[in-house]
Design a protein around this motif. Structure first.
Motif, short mmCIF file in Angstrom:
data_model
loop_
_atom_site.label_atom_id
_atom_site.label_comp_id
_atom_site.label_asym_id
_atom_site.label_seq_id
_atom_site.Cartn_x
_atom_site.Cartn_y
_atom_site.Cartn_z
N SER A 17 15.73 45.90 49.20
CA SER A 17 13.91 44.40 48.80
C SER A 17 14.32 43.03 48.98
CB SER A 17 14.30 44.36 46.64
OG SER A 17 14.04 45.68 46.67
N LEU A 18 15.52 42.61 49.44
CA LEU A 18 15.43 41.52 50.34
C LEU A 18 15.46 41.56 51.81
CD1 LEU A 18 18.64 39.57 48.52
CD2 LEU A 18 15.85 39.34 47.62
N ALA A 19 16.09 42.86 52.18
CA ALA A 19 15.80 43.09 53.28
C ALA A 19 14.33 43.09 53.60
CB ALA A 19 16.38 44.11 53.67
N ARG A 22 12.72 40.04 54.12
CA ARG A 22 12.34 38.81 55.05
C ARG A 22 11.88 37.93 56.04
NH1 ARG A 22 17.54 37.89 56.81
NH2 ARG A 22 17.66 38.01 59.41
N GLY A 23 11.82 36.82 55.90
CA GLY A 23 11.01 36.15 56.38
C GLY A 23 9.81 35.01 55.55
N ASP A 24 9.57 35.81 54.58
CA ASP A 24 8.69 35.64 53.48
C ASP A 24 9.47 34.74 52.70
OD1 ASP A 24 7.35 37.10 54.33
OD2 ASP A 24 7.87 39.04 52.76
N SER A 25 9.14 33.56 51.41
CA SER A 25 9.97 32.98 50.30
C SER A 25 11.09 33.66 49.81
CB SER A 25 9.23 32.61 49.24
OG SER A 25 8.13 33.38 48.62
N PRO A 26 11.65 33.30 49.56
CA PRO A 26 12.87 33.66 48.55
C PRO A 26 12.29 34.50 47.12
CG PRO A 26 14.05 31.88 48.74
CD PRO A 26 11.89 31.92 49.16
N VAL A 27 13.00 35.61 47.22
CA VAL A 27 12.62 36.80 45.55
C VAL A 27 13.02 36.68 44.45
CG1 VAL A 27 11.83 39.41 45.65
CG2 VAL A 27 12.44 38.45 47.53
N GLN A 28 12.57 36.93 43.75
CA GLN A 28 13.44 36.29 42.46
C GLN A 28 13.76 37.74 41.79
OE1 GLN A 28 12.91 33.42 40.34
NE2 GLN A 28 11.95 32.83 41.83
N ILE A 29 15.01 37.88 41.36
CA ILE A 29 15.76 39.44 41.05
C ILE A 29 15.20 39.76 39.84
CG2 ILE A 29 17.93 39.98 39.63
CD1 ILE A 29 18.22 39.26 42.75
N ALA A 30 13.87 39.08 38.93
CA ALA A 30 13.56 39.54 38.36
C ALA A 30 12.33 40.30 38.39
CB ALA A 30 12.46 38.79 37.11
N VAL A 56 24.43 37.61 50.46
CA VAL A 56 23.24 37.21 49.70
C VAL A 56 23.68 35.84 49.62
CG1 VAL A 56 21.44 37.03 47.33
CG2 VAL A 56 22.66 39.29 48.57
N GLU A 57 22.34 34.73 49.51
CA GLU A 57 22.08 33.48 48.96
C GLU A 57 20.84 32.92 48.40
OE1 GLU A 57 21.72 31.98 53.29
OE2 GLU A 57 19.63 31.88 53.78
N THR A 58 21.01 31.91 47.88
CA THR A 58 19.48 31.76 46.28
C THR A 58 19.48 30.56 47.06
OG1 THR A 58 21.67 30.89 45.09
CG2 THR A 58 21.27 32.40 44.68
N ARG A 62 11.56 25.52 42.78
CA ARG A 62 10.83 25.78 42.90
C ARG A 62 10.03 26.56 44.05
NH1 ARG A 62 4.86 24.25 40.47
NH2 ARG A 62 3.60 25.22 41.49
N GLY A 63 10.38 27.85 43.83
CA GLY A 63 10.06 28.84 44.58
C GLY A 63 10.65 29.80 45.34
N GLY A 64 12.15 29.31 44.15
CA GLY A 64 13.64 29.10 44.44
C GLY A 64 13.84 31.08 44.48
N GLY A 65 14.50 31.55 44.58
CA GLY A 65 14.89 33.07 44.63
C GLY A 65 16.08 33.09 45.71
N HIS A 66 16.21 34.95 45.58
CA HIS A 66 17.37 34.89 46.48
C HIS A 66 17.12 35.75 48.24
CE1 HIS A 66 19.01 35.10 42.29
NE2 HIS A 66 20.39 35.65 42.72
N ARG A 67 17.79 35.58 48.87
CA ARG A 67 16.92 35.97 50.53
C ARG A 67 18.08 36.69 50.57
NH1 ARG A 67 15.19 30.53 53.02
NH2 ARG A 67 17.18 29.30 52.77
#
Length: 163
Positions: A17-19, A22-30, A56-58, A62-67
């Motif tokens: 899902s994170l892949a 990739r290149g977008d904004s970080p994704v929320q785990i929820a 994985v990095e966090t 605001r606009g944070g998440g995982h990637r």
């Protein structure tokens, strides 16, 4: 039956899902948890293990998440499974020989070691990128008319002799 735990299965789905983002904004785990039908709390625990392993990095705020912390072509399945299963052995005594008084004279332990090595050698041939391409082909196949032949998959990382 030898089975991978849900940690490995869900962790692989999380990484895919994170892949995909990739290149977008970080994704929320929820959001991933909702899309995958997985408990967000459990997925957070898996993400933490993947973060500690450098996969994985966090991003905070605001606009944070995982990637992903690495390119999908650099993340192999043996690395993912080893992180999420706690090592590369089928049995604890491979990583912790002192946990068993019989380890030094145990014939089955040698077999478990050989099998573990074979499994992880095979997993090392597959990258996250390979899985993404395979999933794309599966999704395309689902929308196309079905053929009579069973599907075969090509993995660019696999040597031709193993296909």
């Amino acid at each position: 039956m030898i089975m991978l735990s849900t940690r490995s299965r869900y962790g692989t789905r999380l990484l895919m899902s994170l892949a995909r983002h990739r290149g977008d904004s970080p994704v929320q785990i929820a959001d991933i948890a909702r899309n995958q039908g997985i408990s967000a709390k459990y997925l957070e625990q898996i993400a933490l293990a993947l973060k500690k392993a450098g996969l994985v990095e966090t991003v905070r705020g605001r606009g944070g998440g995982h990637r992903l912390a690495k390119d999908p072509e650099e993340i192999t399945l043996d690395e993912v499974v080893a992180v999420l299963e706690g090592g590369r052995g089928l049995v604890r005594c491979l990583a912790q020989p002192r946990s068993c008084a019989r380890a030094s004279r145990c014939a089955p332990r040698l077999v478990w070691e050989e099998i573990s090595q074979a499994i992880f050698d095979r997993l090392s041939l597959w990258t996250l990128g390979d899985l993404l391409r395979m999933e794309d082909r599966l999704m395309n196949r689902a929308t196309e008319p079905q053929e009579e032949q069973p599907p075969t998959f090509y993995c660019p990382s696999l040597p031709r002799s193993l296909m």
